[in-house]
Scaffold this active site. Sequence first.
Site, PDB file in Angstrom:
ATOM      1  N   GLN A  53       0.830  -1.155   0.026  1.00 41.16           N
ATOM      2  CA  GLN A  53      -0.005   0.108   0.069  1.00 41.16           C
ATOM      3  C   GLN A  53       0.707   1.269  -0.069  1.00 41.16           C
ATOM      4  OE1 GLN A  53      -3.234  -0.048  -0.429  1.00 41.16           O
ATOM      5  NE2 GLN A  53      -3.328   2.399  -0.514  1.00 41.16           N
ATOM      6  N   ALA A  74      -5.383   5.591  -0.057  1.00 39.56           N
ATOM      7  CA  ALA A  74      -5.331   5.574   1.520  1.00 39.56           C
ATOM      8  C   ALA A  74      -3.889   5.375   1.592  1.00 39.56           C
ATOM      9  CB  ALA A  74      -5.923   4.515   2.177  1.00 39.56           C
ATOM     10  N   HIS A  81      -7.968  -2.099   2.284  1.00 35.83           N
ATOM     11  CA  HIS A  81      -7.188  -3.510   1.687  1.00 35.83           C
ATOM     12  C   HIS A  81      -6.590  -4.206   2.559  1.00 35.83           C
ATOM     13  CE1 HIS A  81      -8.544  -3.188  -2.507  1.00 35.83           C
ATOM     14  NE2 HIS A  81      -8.542  -1.830  -2.416  1.00 35.83           N
ATOM     15  N   ASP A  88     -11.376  -4.818  -5.233  1.00 35.13           N
ATOM     16  CA  ASP A  88     -11.503  -3.887  -6.363  1.00 35.13           C
ATOM     17  C   ASP A  88     -11.762  -4.925  -7.609  1.00 35.13           C
ATOM     18  OD1 ASP A  88     -10.850  -1.693  -5.015  1.00 35.13           O
ATOM     19  OD2 ASP A  88      -8.646  -1.835  -5.820  1.00 35.13           O
ATOM     20  N   GLU A 137     -15.111   5.728  -6.388  1.00 33.38           N
ATOM     21  CA  GLU A 137     -14.304   4.534  -6.589  1.00 33.38           C
ATOM     22  C   GLU A 137     -15.302   3.463  -6.885  1.00 33.38           C
ATOM     23  OE1 GLU A 137     -10.866   3.103  -4.228  1.00 33.38           O
ATOM     24  OE2 GLU A 137     -10.010   4.983  -4.859  1.00 33.38           O
ATOM     25  N   HIS A 140     -14.878  -0.300  -5.969  1.00 33.92           N
ATOM     26  CA  HIS A 140     -14.064  -0.721  -4.560  1.00 33.92           C
ATOM     27  C   HIS A 140     -15.238  -1.197  -3.460  1.00 33.92           C
ATOM     28  CE1 HIS A 140     -11.112  -0.201  -1.130  1.00 33.92           C
ATOM     29  NE2 HIS A 140     -12.339   0.003  -0.413  1.00 33.92           N
TER      30      HIS A 140
END
Length: 173
Positions: A53, A74, A81, A88, A137, A140
Site C-alpha cells: 500500500q 489511502a 485493503h 476492487d 471508486e 471498490h
Amino acid sequence: MTPLDYEPAQIVKVAGERVSAAAAPDLEALLQHSRDDGVALTLVSGFRDYEYQAQVHRRSVARNGQAGADRYSARAGHSEHQTGLAVDFSSADGRATLSPRFARTDEGLWLAEHAGGHGWLLRYTEADQAVTGYNPEPWHFRWVGVELTTAMAQAGVATLEEFFGVSGGAQYA
C-alpha cells in the site's frame, strides 16, 4: 499489533486475489450470482500489506501530489485493503478497470444493485464524497456482512461513516 504488521488471521484466495477468510464465502457467492446472471466480474485487487500500500500511495503522490493522492488512495496503514475485507472489481474484459466509467458498465451497475445482498458495500460514491472524504471508486467494495448492509439499508444510510457516526476522509496525524 500495529498497522505496519497487521494481517488478517486467515487469508485465502478467491478468484486469484487474497482476502480475509471471513469475507470469502460471501465473495464467492457474489461472484457465482454474477455468473448466474451472465455478468463477467473479475477481481483486480484484494488484500494489500503495508509495504504494498505504501508503494501504491507513493505512485499516487507522484501523479497527483499529496492532497490529490489522499483523496484517491489511502496511506499505508489506513487502507481497507490491508484488512483483507476490501476488493476492487472489474469486468472480465478489463473495460473501465479502476476507472469512474466502471459505474456505468453492466458489471458496475450489477454490483451496485446486488453486492449488498451478499454483504458487500460500495464504499466511495460521487454522492458521498463529503462524508467519506474519498473520490468516487465504483470498483471498490468492502465486506461488512449481510446483517450490516441490511441494517444500513433499513436506516437509509449508504456509508459506514453515517451509520456509525464517525468522520471520514484522510485525517492523518
